[in-house]
Enzyme design. Structure first.
Site, short mmCIF file in Angstrom:
data_model
loop_
_atom_site.label_atom_id
_atom_site.label_comp_id
_atom_site.label_asym_id
_atom_site.label_seq_id
_atom_site.Cartn_x
_atom_site.Cartn_y
_atom_site.Cartn_z
CB SER A 288 17.57 -86.85 -9.32
OG SER A 288 18.90 -86.88 -8.87
CG LEU B 252 32.64 -70.53 -6.14
CD1 LEU B 252 33.84 -69.62 -6.00
CD2 LEU B 252 32.50 -71.41 -4.90
CD GLU C 281 24.33 -87.25 -4.63
OE1 GLU C 281 23.86 -86.11 -4.77
OE2 GLU C 281 25.08 -87.77 -5.47
CG ASP D 133 32.85 -79.43 -3.77
OD1 ASP D 133 31.62 -79.26 -3.74
OD2 ASP D 133 33.46 -79.74 -4.81
CG HIS E 195 31.10 -83.26 -3.32
ND1 HIS E 195 31.27 -82.52 -4.47
CD2 HIS E 195 32.12 -84.15 -3.29
CE1 HIS E 195 32.35 -82.94 -5.11
NE2 HIS E 195 32.89 -83.93 -4.41
CG ASN F 90 27.27 -78.42 -2.43
OD1 ASN F 90 26.42 -78.57 -3.32
ND2 ASN F 90 28.53 -78.77 -2.61
C1 GAR Z 1 24.57 -84.78 -7.62
O1 GAR Z 1 25.23 -86.01 -7.70
C2 GAR Z 1 25.31 -83.84 -6.68
O2 GAR Z 1 25.89 -84.50 -5.59
C3 GAR Z 1 26.37 -83.27 -7.60
O3 GAR Z 1 25.68 -83.03 -8.80
C4 GAR Z 1 24.67 -84.03 -8.96
C5 GAR Z 1 23.36 -83.37 -9.35
O4 GAR Z 1 22.40 -84.32 -9.69
N1 GAR Z 1 26.98 -82.10 -7.06
C6 GAR Z 1 28.30 -81.88 -7.11
O5 GAR Z 1 29.07 -82.62 -7.69
C7 GAR Z 1 28.76 -80.61 -6.40
N2 GAR Z 1 30.19 -80.50 -6.42
P1 GAR Z 1 20.85 -83.96 -9.74
O6 GAR Z 1 20.72 -82.75 -10.67
O7 GAR Z 1 20.19 -85.17 -10.31
O8 GAR Z 1 20.42 -83.65 -8.36
#
Ligand code: GAR
Length: 200
Positions: free
Chosen positions: A16, A95, A182, A153, A112, A110
């Site tokens: 997303s 990583l 986000e 992170d 988070h 990135n």
């Molecule tokens: C998001 O919430 C992102 O912040 C997180 O994975 C999700 C991916 O959602 N990332 C982490 O936790 C990194 N440590 P998406 O595939 O719908 O974008």
């Protein structure tokens, strides 16, 4: 000459955040063009999002190469072939290989779903993060966008925004609130990095 920066987005799942970057690139909020989407899984829905937007994809699995070094070299070659200048991790849970980090110093970001340095590190992703925050009884959480280095992170924070947590919030409702933020913040942060780096 097209002055828009060439971007690769790394995903693992739903994508997303990838979609929010695609949308921002298409409507001019991002001074960049996504030229390649790389996934660690071949069944990630984000690959379909890339396909629908006409963006090339690459499934990258270290295990399908004779050695780790071969895998790392191939990934770097692929990025060079697409003339990638910036990398955005969007839910990529591994990583990046050291040669990629070294070649793209200060050009990788990135996102988070928490207020780093709290609730980060290996294994801290997705609903696990929100579950811990709700359990801890925190009154706020948020989103962090940071530069990527060799540590999970870690790296300089380039944008951070908070959301408040009410006593009624659950892991699910907090996740939804944070994800909405986000989608707004990631294109802004990537655009900021591109504009500051390229001085545009
Ligand atoms: C998001 O919430 C992102 O912040 C997180 O994975 C999700 C991916 O959602 N990332 C982490 O936790 C990194 N440590 P998406 O595939 O719908 O974008």
């Amino acid at each position: 000459m097209d002055s828009r920066a060439k971007i690769a987005v790394f995903i693992s799942g739903g994508g997303s955040n990838l979609q929010s970057l695609i949308d921002a690139s298409e409507d001019g909020r991002l001074s960049g063009e996504i030229v390649l989407v790389i996934s660690g899984h071949d069944n990630a829905y984000g690959l379909e999002r890339a396909f629908n937007a006409g963006i090339d994809t690459f499934v990258y699995k270290v295990k399908s190469y004779p050695s780790k070094e071969d895998a790392h070299r191939d990934l770097l070659e692929m990025l060079k072939e697409y003339e990638v200048e910036f990398i955005a991790l969007a839910g990529y849970l591994k990583l990046l290989p050291p040669p990629v980090i070294a070649n793209y110093k200060n050009h990788i970001i990135n996102i988070h779903p928490a207020l780093l340095p709290k609730y980060g590190g290996k294994g801290m992703y997705g609903s696990r993060v929100h579950e811990k925050i709700i359990k801890a009884g925190d009154k706020e959480s948020g989103v962090t966008v940071h530069l990527v280095d060799e540590i999970y992170d870690h790296g300089k924070i380039i944008m951070q925004k908070k959301v408040s947590i009410s006593p009624q919030d659950t892991t699910k409702s907090l996740a939804a609130k944070v994800l909405k933020l986000e989608h707004k913040l990631y294109p802004e942060a990537l655009n900021k990095l591109i504009c500051e780096t390229k001085k545009i």
